[in-house]
Every structure is written in structure tokens, then in C-alpha cells.
Design an enzyme around this catalytic site. Structure first.
Site, PDB file in Angstrom:
ATOM      1  N   ASP A 273      10.678  -3.946  -2.808  1.00 48.31           N
ATOM      2  CA  ASP A 273      12.078  -4.113  -2.438  1.00 48.31           C
ATOM      3  C   ASP A 273      12.168  -3.707  -0.960  1.00 48.31           C
ATOM      4  O   ASP A 273      11.253  -3.065  -0.418  1.00 48.31           O
ATOM      5  CB  ASP A 273      12.996  -3.259  -3.313  1.00 48.31           C
ATOM      6  CG  ASP A 273      14.444  -3.745  -3.238  1.00 48.31           C
ATOM      7  OD1 ASP A 273      14.761  -4.538  -2.327  1.00 48.31           O
ATOM      8  OD2 ASP A 273      15.255  -3.327  -4.077  1.00 48.31           O
ATOM      9  N   TRP A 274      13.267  -4.058  -0.312  1.00 47.52           N
ATOM     10  CA  TRP A 274      13.370  -3.953   1.153  1.00 47.52           C
ATOM     11  C   TRP A 274      13.261  -2.503   1.631  1.00 47.52           C
ATOM     12  O   TRP A 274      14.094  -1.682   1.345  1.00 47.52           O
ATOM     13  CB  TRP A 274      14.651  -4.632   1.600  1.00 47.52           C
ATOM     14  CG  TRP A 274      14.455  -6.093   1.920  1.00 47.52           C
ATOM     15  CD1 TRP A 274      14.917  -6.725   3.047  1.00 47.52           C
ATOM     16  CD2 TRP A 274      13.736  -7.104   1.194  1.00 47.52           C
ATOM     17  NE1 TRP A 274      14.512  -8.045   3.052  1.00 47.52           N
ATOM     18  CE2 TRP A 274      13.796  -8.303   1.940  1.00 47.52           C
ATOM     19  CE3 TRP A 274      13.014  -7.108   0.005  1.00 47.52           C
ATOM     20  CZ2 TRP A 274      13.177  -9.486   1.529  1.00 47.52           C
ATOM     21  CZ3 TRP A 274      12.400  -8.288  -0.413  1.00 47.52           C
ATOM     22  CH2 TRP A 274      12.493  -9.451   0.342  1.00 47.52           C
TER      23      TRP A 274
END
Ligand code: BGC
Length: 766
Positions: A273-274
């Protein structure tokens, strides 16, 4: 929080291309891999960063390259024919910028219903068709991987992202996600199934350590992902932000390699995820192949680890190879000439119709479908300002949202619009006042703006309205989204909403008229204390951009409601077992700073999943606790009779059949749930667990259909931690055919033999 761009893409393309270099798509993946330098490999596993993005994208990705507003891009290596591919959110539709500088064209995407509405359809074919429409937009707007679906378990009603997720039950979550992936990937684009795993709260989501027993992980939190991987073969999976039993999921080899790949056979790529996790080298070693959106620090971590020997180049190569495989299968690598013209008109019809099947009729005392109604009075600010979906990366830049007011007018009703301008001004004023309080807060753009306070009509206005109109419709709305968990205040109707409900109902009932409540919400709210006041309650969820039209179609009986709840509506918030260990009423500051300050919440660094497998109905059933609406519940305009139950177990597959007959007077569909109740054995077992479900076709009055529901016999197993094995106890299993988890219509029994399937002893609590 802008990150350094590692090597600008424009410069890269200037680097001379040596004709002898193997080219992706022409040479084999192994040849391309062999031709890469170590530096290229370390760059390639890391995305192109956030530089060049707009000011709002410090946390939710938004690139300006290739497809403006997409969440991320991969690192191109022109000398080897490796293009940059585009990753874009999801899950309620493609999230890209709707306009571009110096470009008169628009790039709106369809806002489809939220995930929770899709799972409320209990219709896997329908979800697949919605996925197909979404995938067409991904393909035609030039993206390669769609960052969806999202299928974390609804562990607690206040998780701010529950609207993106599907259910408190892993079978509903997994089957819905699998159907969605199949649909999207039919377009030759990829999906990224997220957030793997245990991302069940937003508070301190990037630092929270979820402490969960191996049994609860396997049976509840991983099961949906397992189903999706095995049934739909997603191109990619996105690891989550949180830790599991002390280790970031993206750095957990147990999770990313042993369970996902070795046990389930996943062949695709895993991306973070970012900005997830804290060590790029450990992520590589764990098998988390791609780091998004990519930072210079991660590059250093990988290079340093190779130098000091803590990461081998061979380990890195495994990740590089999977990144190459992903890029090679992308539309970009195949030179797909996208049109930038997806069929938005057709998709508006897809969203309008799919939303009908996921709306859940909770109460109906003879008012719906509306009959002999011409004049309608609408109340509640949300009737004028419908919510299409939640906020954050799950938002979609749609061209419009049809309000309930407009939906009713489109269907030919006379709607009293005298208050419209005042209501819209009131909404805008309160929104502006709220935004002003946020100042230069870095997440200001992502705050779900609280619903406006309700404008209260005077007694005289109400009397006049009740005289002039045939029915009243009140909409209550709730908004939520990424970064923020909901509050207990958000869970309850506030005093203004309650007053509006009571005063409208009193006036309309005094005039012999009925009142319908529409809930335009993304997650569970309290209903027990007020649900008997109005004559009907329709849970419309957040139904996408055509919401007002879809609600009107249900209110008027274009379709009979056939949605059912994929989660329990408890009487009280604290009834959920997880309430003891959920940061209820956490303030947003906690998340911003990753610190425990200014809060009255429980420990936000560690969340102990003390309830184990007792999530949702498994808990309420075990406690024999009253609920407001049980898991699986939903009314219809018609009625159904269940008969002729059979079940057979051949040792490989359990196959059950049931006849469902429409015994009412209008056409409708029925979602049938198959639960199993296990014989007493060595392990503690839930009272019953869902194993399969299906939905009938649209049955005419008097028509019946034989439904077949099946699942692998191995799914009768529970996870025995002492043996680290999936264990099926020998004995007589009872199969329950339910219209809901608390409305079991028929039962049948079958024998199962004992079996044991060993699993790796991993993901242990520390
Ligand atoms: C979200 C993801 C999303 C990503 C890219 C993150 O903040 O958790 O769901 O895909 O941003 O926008």
C-alpha cells in the site's frame, strides 16, 4: 511529504538504446532480467514516486504522468523496452482526474455502488458484470492495474473504510471479491486485491499492530483472500499498512510467501500500500515485489542490504521477475491504443440497475411499493444532496450524482421543491464552515465532511405538507472514508435527525399518510431505538452516481428489493465483541501524528483481537444476543417458500439443493444462505457458519426454482492451532437453509469423515 523522483522518466527515455539489448515482449523474461544492472533492478521494483503530483496527493497517490490522477506508475527502462504502467484506484470505479490542463475533453468515470452494496446483492454474477464495466473504464482510460477490490472484514461497525469492504463474513467477502476480479480482468487489465491483510481500522493504520490468533487469521481474516486467489487468480495483491503480530504485513514472509504463495498457489505480484512498511529490503526478502509509490530511501535500503549481504541479488531477482511479468502482460506493454472513451452511458445503466439488487428493505408496514402516490414531500438534507460513495482513494470523480429529489422527479412524481434553494445553501454554508476549521491540515481534502444539521420545518409547515402530499420520505445520510474511523456519534441518529423523524411522522400520521426513511449510508448505524417510528425503512447504502434513480425504482416497485445484509446491525454499539478492542472515538490527530495524543481511545498502537473468530453473527449467535437486524436479513415485496432440502457429501464436495417458490403476488429474487452447524468435536465451534449462498432468478408469482449450493468438503474444517492443521471432525453435520442467519427455513444433514490438512506453523502471536 513529497518524495524524490529517482530518475526522471523523460531523462530515461533519452538514454541510448543499444540494439543488442533484449526487449520485453520479444525476448524472454529471463533474458531481460539477465540484461538488467543491479541499479536498474533496484529502481524497477520501486514506483515512480509522488513528484509532479498535485498538492492533495501527499498520501493518496495521484500522478500527473500518462493518466493524470492515477495513483502510481512503475519505473520504465526504455533500453529494455520496459514501459511505465499505470496503477489506479478503485474500488467503486476508476479514480483519475476528470479534467486536464489545456485539454477541453473530460475524463469522468462512472461512480458505481460502494462495495458494501455490491455484497448486499448476494449475486456473484451481477458483481462480475459490474466488474466488467469497471474494467472497461480502466482499459479505455489507459490504466493497467485497478487497485481494487477491497475485502477486509467488517470487524467493527466504526471502521471508516467498511463501505469499501464487503462483509463480516469471509465467504461473502471472498466470493464477492472473486466475482469482481473475474469481471474486471476480462478486460485484460489487472486487479490489486487489498489490503492484505487485517486492515480493520483506520486509526493509526500505518503503525497499528494487529494481534490475532492464527485460528482467527486463517478462518476469518485470510479466508476471503484465499477464496479470491483460488477462484479468480488476481494479477496482483496489495499488502496492508498495519503489522500482524509484530511484523509489517509487507515485511512478513510468513504472510506474503508462505501462506499466499506456498499454500494458496498465488502466482502474481504483491505491491505495498502507498508508503506502507518501513524497510524496502525486508519487503523484497518477504516477497513483496513492488514498492509504491516509491521513495529514494527504499532504493538505498535495497542497495545497502545487497552490499551488506542481508539481501541477496537472487532474492531481489525473484521480485524483479514478477514485476517484469506484470508489465509484460499489461495493455501498455502490448501497445493497446486506448480510446479515452469508455461507454459511460451504458455504465450509468449498469450502476443504476446493480444498485437495485443491493438495497435492503428493513421495515415495511404496507407502504412500499408506493401506490396511488402523486405528490411526495422529501425531508432531510441528504434527500437533496445524495451521497454516491465514500471519501479518500475510494472516491470516484463522477460527472454527476442523482439526488433522491431528482430521482423522484425523473419518475414523474410531483415533489415539493419549495425548500430546495434554502437547503442547498445551508449544506454549502455548513460545509464551508467545517472546511475552514481544518486550516492547512495535510489531510484536509480527505475529511468526510459531516452531514449538515437538519433544518426543522415548523408545525404549520408540516401540517400543510401532510395535507398536500401523499407520502413523506426522509433521507438520513452518513459519510466516511479513508484515514478516519467513524465516531459513536456518527453511529447514532443525532437529536436533530430524531426530532425531524418524530415531527414528520406525527404530522403525516395525523393526516393518515405514511412515512418512509431512506438510509444513504456507508456503514452500520443504530436502528433499534427508532425503526418502528416510520412506516418503512429502506437501506439504500451509497448507491453510486445514479443513486436517486435507483432508490426511486425500488420505492415504486420497478424491482422488488432483494438485497440482504452482509453484516449484523446490533442493538448497541458495544454489543459487538470487537468494541472492547477498537479505538472508539479516536480523534483524527492520532492518525496524523501516529502518536497517542488528545485522545480518549484505547491503545492505538496495538489492537488485540481478543474476540478471536467471534466476529459478527458468530458472536451474536454464540451469546444468543438480540440484534436489531441479523446478518443475511432483508425484506421483499413478495414472499418465498423453501422446500425439498437435500444435501450430499461425496468427500470432495458438499452439494445442497433447495426449491424456492415465489408465494407472493409480485416478481422477485431471493438470496438463499447455506449455513453449517458442526458436530461437537475437540475445537470450540460457532453455532453456525455460512458456507455457500446463491440467488434465484427473477421468479414470477407462483414460479419456483431449484437452487444448487456447493462448496469443497475441506471447508468444513476449522483451524486447529495445536496441530497447525485444518481439521474436519467426523460426524453428522447439519446444513441450514436460511432466508437470514436467524430465519432458518429448512435443514438437512450429511456425514463427513475425519480429515487433517497440515498448514505451515506461521503468523504466530508473540
Ligand atoms: C490506500 C489504498 C490506495 C492507495 C493508492 C492508500 O492510501 O490505502 O487503498 O489504493 O492509497 O491511492
Amino acid at each position: 511529504m513529497k518524495r524524490l523522483l529517482l530518475i526522471p522518466a523523460a531523462l530515461l527515455s533519452l538514454i541510448a538504446c543499444n540494439n543488442a539489448d533484449p526487449q520485453l515482449g520479444k525476448a524472454s523474461i529471463d533474458q531481460v532480467l539477465k540484461a538488467m544492472t543491479l541499479e536498474e533492478k533496484a529502481h524497477f521494483v520501486i514506483g515512480m514516486g509522488m513528484a509532479g503530483s498535485d498538492g492533495n496527493s501527499a498520501v493518496v497517490g495521484a500522478t500527473q504522468d500518462i493518466v493524470p490522477g492515477a495513483a502510481g506508475t512503475t519505473y520504465p527502462i526504455p533500453r529494455l523496452g520496459i514501459p511505465s504502467i499505470v496503477l489506479a484506484d478503485g474500488p467503486a470505479g476508476l479514480r483519475i482526474n476528470p479534467t486536464r490542463p489545456d485539454d477541453p475533453n473530460t475524463y469522468y468515470c462512472t461512480h458505481f455502488p460502494i462495495g458494501t452494496l455490491l455484497s448486499s446483492t448476494w449475486n456473484q454474477e451481477l458483481v462480475e458484470s459490474v466488474g466488467t464495466a469497471m474494467g472497461e473504464e480502466v482499459h479505455e482510460y489507459g490504466a493497467d492495474v485497478y487497485l481494487a477490490p477491497a475485502l477486509n472484514i467488517h470487524r467493527h461497525p466504526l471502521n471508516g473504510r467498511n463501505f469499501e469492504y464487503y462483509s463480516e463474513d469471509p465467504v461473502v467477502a471472498g466470493k464477492t471479491a472473486a466475482a469482481y476480479v473475474r469481471g474486471v480482468q476480462k478486460n485484460d487489465v489487472g486487479t490489486s486485491v487489498k489490503h492484505f491483510a487485517y486492515n480493520n481500522q483506520e486509526t493509526n493504520r500505518t503503525g497499528n499492530n494487529a494481534v490475532i490468533s492464527p485460528r482467527a487469521q486463517r478462518e476469518i481474516y485470510l479466508k476471503g483472500f484465499e477464496i479470491t486467489v483460488k477462484e479468480a487468480d488476481p494479477w496482483t495483491i496489495m499488502s496492508s499498512y498495519n503489522k500482524i503480530n509484530g511484523t509489517y504485513t509487507s515485511q512478513s514472509k510468513d504472510l506474503i510467501t508462505t501462506v499466499l504463495r506456498d499454500e494458496w498457489g498465488f502466482k502474481g505480484l504483491v505491491m505495498t500500500d502507498w508508503f506502507g512498511g518501513d524497510n524496502g529490503a525486508e519487503q523484497m526478502a518477504a516477497g513483496n515485489d513492488m514498492l509504491q509509490p516509491g521513495t529514494a530511501l527504499q532504493y538505498e535500503q535495497i542497495m545497502n542490504a545487497i552490499q551488506d549481504g542481508s539481501l541477496t541479488e537472487a532474492q531481489l531477482d525473484i521480485c524483479v521477475k514478477r514485476c517484469l511479468e506484470l508489465v509484460a502482460r499489461s495493455p501498455k506493454a502490448k501497445g493497446y491504443a486506448y480510446s479515452n472513451k469508455p461507454d459511460l452511458k451504458a455504465h450509468a445503466t449498469v450502476t443504476r440497475q446493480s444498485a437495485l439488487e443491493g438495497m435492503v428493505l428493513l421495515e415495511n408496514k404496507g407502504v412500499l411499493p408506493l401506490k396511488d402516490v402523486k405528490n411526495v414531500a422529501v425531508f432531510g438534507c441528504t434527500s437533496y444532496d445524495f451521497i454516491a460513495g465514500g471519501t479518500g482513494s475510494g472516491n470516484v470523480n463522477r460527472a454527476y450524482t442523482v439526488s433522491l429529489l431528482d430521482g423522484l422527479k425523473n419518475a414523474g412524481f410531483q415533489v415539493d421543491e419549495s425548500k430546495k434553494d434554502a437547503v442547498l445553501k445551508h449544506i454549502a454554508d455548513e460545509e464551508a464552515a467545517f472546511k475552514a476549521t481544518l486550516g492547512d491540515n495535510s489531510l484536509a481534502a480527505f475529511y468526510p465532511v459531516p452531514r449538515p444539521s437538519e433544518l426543522q420545518p415548523t408545525a404549520a409547515e408540516l401540517t400543510a405538507s401532510a395535507r398536500a402530499n401523499d407520502v413523506a420520505i426522509i433521507t438520513f445520510g452518513r459519510n466516511s472514508g479513508e484515514f478516519f474511523d467513524r465516531t459513536s456519534a456518527d453511529f447514532h441518529l443525532n437529536a436533530g435527525e430524531r426530532k425531524l423523524l418524530e415531527s414528520v411522522t406525527k404530522a403525516f400520521h395525523a393526516a393518515g399518510k405514511k412515512v418512509v426513511v431512506v438510509l444513504n449510508i456507508g456503514g452500520v448505524i443504530e436502528t433499534a431505538s427508532w425503526k418502528n417510528i416510520p412506516d418503512a425503512v429502506l437501506l439504500a447504502w451509497q448507491a453510486g452516481q445514479e443513486g436517486g434513480n435507483s432508490v426511486t425504482d425500488i420505492l415504486t416497485g420497478v424491482e422488488s428489493p432483494s438485497g440482504k445484509l452482509p453484516m449484523t446491525f446490533p442493538v448497541n454499539l458495544m454489543d459487538a465483541a470487537s468494541s472492547r478492542n477498537f479505538p472508539i472515538d479516536a480523534t483524527n490527530e492520532v492518525y496524523f501524528m501516529n502518536r497517542r495524543e488528545n485522545t480518549n481511545e484505547k491503545d492505538v498502537d496495538v489492537t488485540k483481537y481478543e474476540e478471536g473468530i467471534y466476529v459478527g453473527y458468530r458472536w451474536f449467535d454464540k451469546q444468543n444476543m438480540a440484534v436489531s437486524y441479523p446478518f443475511g436479513f432483508g425484506l421483499s415485496y413478495t414472499s418465498f417458500e423453501y422446500s425439498e432440502p437435500t444435501v450430499a457429501n461425496d468427500g470432495k464436495t458438499v452439494t445442497a439443493t433447495i426449491r424456492v417458490k415465489n408465494t407472493g403476488s409480485v416478481a422477485g429474487k431471493e438470496a438463499v444462505q447455506l449455513y453449517v452447524s458442526a458436530p461437537a468435536g475437540t475445537l470450540d465451534k460457532p453455532v453456525k457458519e455460512l458456507k455457500a449462498y446463491g440467488k434465484t432468478a427473477r421468479l414470477a408469482p407462483g414460479e419456483s426454482q431449484m437452487l444448487t449450493l456447493s462448496f469443497p468438503t475441506s471447508e468444513l474444517a476449522s483451524f486447529d492451532e495445536s496441530k497447525s492443521a485444518w481439521v474436519v471432525d467426523e460426524g453428522t453435520y447439519t446444513f441450514l437453509f436460511g432466508a437470514s442467519s436467524r430465519d432458518i427455513r429448512c435443514t438437512a444433514t450429511a456425514q463427513a469423515a475425519a480429515s487433517e490438512l497440515p498448514a505451515h506453523r506461521v503468523l504466530l502471536m508473540q
